[in-house]
Motif scaffolding. Structure first.
Motif, PDB file in Angstrom:
ATOM      1  N   LYS A   8      -4.492   9.469  -1.757  1.00 45.91           N
ATOM      2  CA  LYS A   8      -4.746   8.086  -2.161  1.00 45.91           C
ATOM      3  C   LYS A   8      -3.584   7.535  -2.987  1.00 45.91           C
ATOM      4  O   LYS A   8      -3.183   6.392  -2.816  1.00 45.91           O
ATOM      5  CB  LYS A   8      -6.048   7.982  -2.959  1.00 45.91           C
ATOM      6  N   LYS A   9      -3.038   8.363  -3.863  1.00 43.53           N
ATOM      7  CA  LYS A   9      -1.924   7.904  -4.697  1.00 43.53           C
ATOM      8  C   LYS A   9      -0.666   7.669  -3.864  1.00 43.53           C
ATOM      9  O   LYS A   9       0.076   6.726  -4.120  1.00 43.53           O
ATOM     10  CB  LYS A   9      -1.656   8.897  -5.820  1.00 43.53           C
ATOM     11  N   GLU A  12      -1.238   4.414  -2.031  1.00 43.12           N
ATOM     12  CA  GLU A  12      -1.089   3.313  -2.985  1.00 43.12           C
ATOM     13  C   GLU A  12       0.380   3.077  -3.302  1.00 43.12           C
ATOM     14  O   GLU A  12       0.852   1.934  -3.316  1.00 43.12           O
ATOM     15  CB  GLU A  12      -1.858   3.624  -4.269  1.00 43.12           C
ATOM     16  N   LEU A  80      -7.413   2.496   2.143  1.00 39.87           N
ATOM     17  CA  LEU A  80      -8.002   2.979   0.909  1.00 39.87           C
ATOM     18  C   LEU A  80      -9.387   2.412   0.799  1.00 39.87           C
ATOM     19  O   LEU A  80     -10.314   2.865   0.364  1.00 39.87           O
ATOM     20  CB  LEU A  80      -7.175   2.542  -0.312  1.00 39.87           C
TER      21      LEU A  80
END
Length: 80
Positions: A8-9, A12, A80
């Motif tokens: 997810k990071k 992002e 996401l």
């Protein structure tokens, strides 16, 4: 012990845009390396943006931008 990146990071980070300055609106991966070096010398901003800029500097120094571009392509922002 196996170390795995936080997916997810990474997604992002791949879709994060510079919120101010000369490069406002550009993806962090598309900022020129000298801009990152300037931040490193002057001090990265506090918080999330500073952490993302530091991480992206490491990616750029190690020539791994293609990974971020692949993430942008394969995982759209709304993933996401």
């Amino acid at each position: 012990m196996k170390i795995e990146p936080d997916k997810k990071k990474l997604i992002e980070m791949a879709h994060y845009r510079m919120p101010f300055g000369k490069y406002k609106g550009r993806y962090l991966v598309d900022l020129p390396e000298p801009y990152y070096i300037w931040f490193q010398q002057k001090g990265f901003p506090e918080g999330k943006l500073g952490n993302l800029l530091q991480a992206m500097l490491e990616i750029k120094v190690n020539g791994l931008e293609s990974i971020i571009h692949k993430i942008q392509k394969d995982f759209p922002k709304d993933y996401l």
